[in-house]
Design a protein around this motif. Structure first.
Motif, PDB file in Angstrom:
ATOM      1  N   VAL A 142      56.793  40.308  32.850  1.00 44.60           N
ATOM      2  CA  VAL A 142      56.215  39.139  33.505  1.00 44.60           C
ATOM      3  C   VAL A 142      54.974  39.619  34.244  1.00 44.60           C
ATOM      4  O   VAL A 142      54.873  40.788  34.629  1.00 44.60           O
ATOM      5  N   GLY A 143      54.040  38.709  34.424  1.00 44.21           N
ATOM      6  CA  GLY A 143      52.830  39.110  35.129  1.00 44.21           C
ATOM      7  C   GLY A 143      52.119  37.922  35.734  1.00 44.21           C
ATOM      8  O   GLY A 143      52.396  36.758  35.411  1.00 44.21           O
ATOM      9  N   ILE A 144      51.205  38.219  36.631  1.00 46.62           N
ATOM     10  CA  ILE A 144      50.361  37.188  37.227  1.00 46.62           C
ATOM     11  C   ILE A 144      49.012  37.824  37.553  1.00 46.62           C
ATOM     12  O   ILE A 144      48.942  38.980  37.975  1.00 46.62           O
ATOM     13  N   SER A 145      47.950  37.075  37.328  1.00 52.05           N
ATOM     14  CA  SER A 145      46.616  37.578  37.622  1.00 52.05           C
ATOM     15  C   SER A 145      45.768  36.477  38.240  1.00 52.05           C
ATOM     16  O   SER A 145      45.967  35.285  37.966  1.00 52.05           O
ATOM     17  N   SER A 146      44.851  36.889  39.084  1.00 52.72           N
ATOM     18  CA  SER A 146      43.946  35.952  39.740  1.00 52.72           C
ATOM     19  C   SER A 146      42.608  36.656  39.920  1.00 52.72           C
ATOM     20  O   SER A 146      42.543  37.727  40.529  1.00 52.72           O
ATOM     21  N   LYS A 147      41.551  36.063  39.389  1.00 53.51           N
ATOM     22  CA  LYS A 147      40.219  36.638  39.546  1.00 53.51           C
ATOM     23  C   LYS A 147      39.223  35.505  39.746  1.00 53.51           C
ATOM     24  O   LYS A 147      39.205  34.547  38.973  1.00 53.51           O
ATOM     25  N   ARG A 148      38.438  35.632  40.791  1.00 53.04           N
ATOM     26  CA  ARG A 148      37.388  34.652  41.001  1.00 53.04           C
ATOM     27  C   ARG A 148      36.244  35.281  41.766  1.00 53.04           C
ATOM     28  O   ARG A 148      36.432  36.216  42.552  1.00 53.04           O
ATOM     29  N   SER A 149      35.057  34.753  41.489  1.00 55.02           N
ATOM     30  CA  SER A 149      33.846  35.176  42.182  1.00 55.02           C
ATOM     31  C   SER A 149      33.267  33.975  42.902  1.00 55.02           C
ATOM     32  O   SER A 149      33.370  32.833  42.431  1.00 55.02           O
ATOM     33  N   PHE A 150      32.654  34.216  44.058  1.00 53.58           N
ATOM     34  CA  PHE A 150      32.104  33.106  44.826  1.00 53.58           C
ATOM     35  C   PHE A 150      30.914  33.579  45.657  1.00 53.58           C
ATOM     36  O   PHE A 150      30.715  34.782  45.867  1.00 53.58           O
ATOM     37  N   GLU A 151      30.157  32.623  46.116  1.00 53.99           N
ATOM     38  CA  GLU A 151      29.025  32.889  46.980  1.00 53.99           C
ATOM     39  C   GLU A 151      29.039  31.906  48.140  1.00 53.99           C
ATOM     40  O   GLU A 151      29.246  30.706  47.947  1.00 53.99           O
ATOM     41  N   THR A 187      21.994  34.694  55.558  1.00 53.88           N
ATOM     42  CA  THR A 187      23.061  35.607  55.140  1.00 53.88           C
ATOM     43  C   THR A 187      23.724  35.051  53.895  1.00 53.88           C
ATOM     44  O   THR A 187      24.167  33.896  53.871  1.00 53.88           O
ATOM     45  N   ARG A 188      23.788  35.876  52.870  1.00 53.35           N
ATOM     46  CA  ARG A 188      24.463  35.502  51.622  1.00 53.35           C
ATOM     47  C   ARG A 188      25.595  36.489  51.342  1.00 53.35           C
ATOM     48  O   ARG A 188      25.371  37.694  51.289  1.00 53.35           O
ATOM     49  N   VAL A 189      26.805  35.980  51.211  1.00 56.61           N
ATOM     50  CA  VAL A 189      27.966  36.801  50.896  1.00 56.61           C
ATOM     51  C   VAL A 189      28.421  36.471  49.483  1.00 56.61           C
ATOM     52  O   VAL A 189      28.767  35.323  49.178  1.00 56.61           O
ATOM     53  N   GLN A 190      28.397  37.459  48.602  1.00 56.69           N
ATOM     54  CA  GLN A 190      28.893  37.308  47.228  1.00 56.69           C
ATOM     55  C   GLN A 190      30.093  38.226  47.051  1.00 56.69           C
ATOM     56  O   GLN A 190      30.010  39.425  47.339  1.00 56.69           O
ATOM     57  N   GLN A 191      31.201  37.668  46.589  1.00 57.83           N
ATOM     58  CA  GLN A 191      32.417  38.474  46.441  1.00 57.83           C
ATOM     59  C   GLN A 191      33.096  38.186  45.108  1.00 57.83           C
ATOM     60  O   GLN A 191      33.048  37.057  44.597  1.00 57.83           O
ATOM     61  N   THR A 192      33.744  39.226  44.612  1.00 60.38           N
ATOM     62  CA  THR A 192      34.675  39.087  43.491  1.00 60.38           C
ATOM     63  C   THR A 192      36.030  39.597  43.963  1.00 60.38           C
ATOM     64  O   THR A 192      36.130  40.725  44.465  1.00 60.38           O
ATOM     65  N   VAL A 193      37.037  38.766  43.822  1.00 60.61           N
ATOM     66  CA  VAL A 193      38.398  39.105  44.243  1.00 60.61           C
ATOM     67  C   VAL A 193      39.260  39.169  42.995  1.00 60.61           C
ATOM     68  O   VAL A 193      39.374  38.187  42.247  1.00 60.61           O
ATOM     69  N   ASN A 194      39.857  40.323  42.766  1.00 58.34           N
ATOM     70  CA  ASN A 194      40.598  40.560  41.529  1.00 58.34           C
ATOM     71  C   ASN A 194      42.005  41.053  41.860  1.00 58.34           C
ATOM     72  O   ASN A 194      42.163  42.058  42.562  1.00 58.34           O
ATOM     73  N   PHE A 195      43.008  40.344  41.358  1.00 60.63           N
ATOM     74  CA  PHE A 195      44.403  40.712  41.623  1.00 60.63           C
ATOM     75  C   PHE A 195      45.196  40.614  40.325  1.00 60.63           C
ATOM     76  O   PHE A 195      45.010  39.688  39.524  1.00 60.63           O
ATOM     77  N   SER A 196      46.115  41.563  40.138  1.00 62.13           N
ATOM     78  CA  SER A 196      47.093  41.446  39.043  1.00 62.13           C
ATOM     79  C   SER A 196      48.374  42.142  39.445  1.00 62.13           C
ATOM     80  O   SER A 196      48.363  43.139  40.182  1.00 62.13           O
ATOM     81  N   ASN A 197      49.477  41.599  38.992  1.00 61.10           N
ATOM     82  CA  ASN A 197      50.802  42.184  39.208  1.00 61.10           C
ATOM     83  C   ASN A 197      51.552  42.074  37.895  1.00 61.10           C
ATOM     84  O   ASN A 197      51.817  40.970  37.406  1.00 61.10           O
ATOM     85  N   SER A 200      35.210  43.224  45.732  1.00 62.94           N
ATOM     86  CA  SER A 200      33.860  43.756  45.678  1.00 62.94           C
ATOM     87  C   SER A 200      32.943  42.755  46.345  1.00 62.94           C
ATOM     88  O   SER A 200      32.940  41.569  45.997  1.00 62.94           O
ATOM     89  N   SER A 201      32.158  43.219  47.330  1.00 63.24           N
ATOM     90  CA  SER A 201      31.378  42.294  48.146  1.00 63.24           C
ATOM     91  C   SER A 201      29.965  42.811  48.343  1.00 63.24           C
ATOM     92  O   SER A 201      29.757  44.004  48.580  1.00 63.24           O
TER      93      SER A 201
END
Length: 560
Positions: A380-389, A403-413, A435-436
């Motif tokens: 079984v698994g779950i993943s979540s990945k999104r990028s935003f500004e 100020t501009r903040v750009q991030q990518t949040v990546n998770f998997s189990n 990653s920011s």
């Protein structure tokens, strides 16, 4: 009173059965070869050259009946501030006996200044350890006399015999002649349970920790330090599986994904990954003798950059900052501190948020199980990945600053199972990365780029063998890592860089009888490596190793 990874698998007792442990040496030194006393590779806070003024918060406090220790704080005499550094020091110990691991919080007024858990004792060892926190960013709270509280929930009920003892003080280091004061938050505001502090339980995705503030009108930057500690049914959240297969896999539900969401006035404002802190009684108590898991005794908050909202927050209206934990399943213990940096040259700044693409998570769940009458295998698994500004600006005394903040949040189990009548195998591989890039431009200064990365991987492999004599052998391996890097570039040149890595590896085979009583353990090993370097020339490197529940080696870089 056992504690298990799942309600249906009561396999991992929290209490260390003292008769199983050999007699350990006790010593005041931090590292003693052959000792089972708690040891970690974490560094002490680096100190300035000046002589500090010390304020004792409390001394010899005893925690035995879910009591709290109230204390009174007054600013240091002879050290009026601003300070080169403010450091919290605390020493905690237990008498030899039987006790659970416990959660510990220290508060000054409603603001949290320490969050962690405690080590467990044995009949032959009362563990002791030292913690330190750099609180320089929080300097503004120390200018005012106020009450404080230490809360280490502990009881001597029901066969538990170990009292927890603690002492704590604050060190205030004056500036050296000609030294410029470090930049510290002008205002620190709490998200906590009340005027004396306290965490708030977030029991489901819809549960929130919220605070509404009347804020200064000259905010130029803002940050939120977030703690979200897993408790109760969520303690082993990284072992959880999709709810529709939780019963057959004998595990907790709501999947193995948790994430802290930050909002301002209901608008998504940031993401804080949840670090998988493992308590010293978790999974197998012998895993953590004498080296606890990464940050087990002293948590590091995750700092969310809210600076794009500085103009909005300065508009003179009340604003609500809120936390929630996605997929919380009873429960996460949460608190946070809002750090505000002000433009002293202006009574009011103006500005607004110009772009915000952050939305809530939409994780992908996968199931590939082969369910038979006598066995279950598969994954079984779950993943979540999104990028935003998120971008915003303030019109400051120096002009418009964006100020501009750009991030990518990546998770998997990802988890694999092999369940039969004679074994239960659950192997977990988890990835949590952020990653920011923060771009700051305008205000008459060169454009600055700050790149940060965080990496929190976790691997846990658990194998239970059901022996013909009725006994059970549980073999566990657990690998943790907290890794962060920072790189700041201005006018094409690096102005600051740093790299931190805190890793630990633990193995043990826990021996249980047919009633799940601990009868021994074998093949126990532990190790931790802490490494830090930055562009100012600061270097720290320490490695520890343990076997058979005692410390076997430490490197020359470790600070005694």
């Amino acid at each position: 009173m056992p504690r298990s990874i799942s309600a249906s698998r009561t396999l991992f007792p929290l209490l260390v059965v003292a008769t199983m442990l050999s007699t350990f040496a006790s010593a005041s030194d931090r590292y003693v070869i052959g000792s089972g006393n708690t040891a970690n590779a974490d560094p002490n806070v680096t100190r300035p050259s000046t002589t500090p003024c010390v304020v004792q918060l409390f001394s010899g406090a005893q925690f035995f009946d879910f009591n709290v220790e109230n204390f009174t704080y007054a600013p240091p005499t002879g050290c009026p501030g601003p300070w080169a550094k403010v450091v919290l020091e605390a020493d905690i110990n237990l008498n030899a006996g039987i006790q659970f691991d416990r959660t510990a919080n220290f508060w000054l007024g409603p603001v949290n200044i320490y969050f962690g858990t405690t080590a467990e004792p044995s009949s032959n060892l009362g563990p002791s350890w030292h913690i330190e926190n750099d609180l320089t960013d929080y300097s503004s709270i120390f200018y005012t006399a106020q009450s404080g509280q230490a809360d280490i929930g502990n009881t001597l009920c029901c066969g538990l015999t170990s009292t927890i003892f603690a002492s704590a003080s604050l060190e205030f280091y004056p500036l050296a002649p000609g030294e410029t004061a470090p930049v510290a938050a002008d205002v620190v505001l709490p998200l906590s349970a009340g005027s004396s502090g306290g965490t708030v339980a977030l029991r489901s995705t819809s549960s929130t920790l919220a605070a509404t503030f009347s804020l200064p009108t000259n905010i130029q930057s803002a940050y939120l330090d977030v703690y979200a500690q897993s408790q109760s049914s969520d303690e082993f959240w990284y072992t959880c599986v999709p709810s529709d297969v939780a019963s057959e896999l004998q595990s907790c539900s709501n999947t193995g994904f948790r994430e802290t969401e930050v909002t301002i006035d209901g608008q998504p404002a940031g993401v804080a990954p949840v670090f998988p802190w493992i308590f010293t009684g978790g999974i197998d108590p012998f895993l953590w003798f004498p080296i606890p898991g990464v940050q087990t005794l002293n948590f590091t908050p995750y700092r969310v950059n809210l600076t794009p909202f500085a103009g909005l927050l300065s508009n003179g209206e009340a604003h609500t900052v809120s936390l929630s934990v996605y997929n919380a399943n009873n429960y996460f213990s949460a608190t946070a501190s809002l750090l505000l940096y002000l433009d002293s040259s202006m009574a009011q700044v103006t500005g607004s948020v110009t772009k915000n693409t952050l939305v809530g998570p939409n994780p992908l769940v996968t199931e590939n199980l082969n369910v038979q009458p006598t066995s279950i295998t598969g994954t079984v698994g779950i993943s979540s990945k999104r990028s935003f500004e998120i971008s915003g600006y303030v019109n400051s005394a120096k002009g418009k600053v964006t100020t501009r903040v750009q991030q990518t949040v990546n998770f998997s189990n990802n988890q694999s199972f092999n369940i039969t009548g004679t074994e239960y195998v659950q192997d977990i591989s988890q990835v949590s990365q952020v990653s920011s890039e923060t771009k700051t431009s305008g205000g008459g200064a060169p454009t600055k780029f700050t790149n940060q990365s965080f990496n929190f991987p976790l691997t846990v492999d658990i194998s239970l063998a059901f022996l013909s004599n009725g006994n059970i052998n549980q073999t566990t391996t657990a690998d943790q890592l907290y890794q962060s890097t920072t790189d700041t570039v201005q006018t094409g040149k690096q102005s600051y860089g740093s790299s931190l890595s805190n890793a630990a590896q633990h193995t043990d085979t826990l021996e249980l009888d047919s009633s799940f009583n601990i009868i021994g353990n074998t093949d126990q090993t532990g190790a931790q490596q802490y490494n830090f370097v930055d562009s100012t020339g600061a270097v720290y490197s320490c490695s520890l190793s343990a076997a058979a529940n005692v410390l076997t080696a430490f490197s020359k870089g470790c600070v005694q």
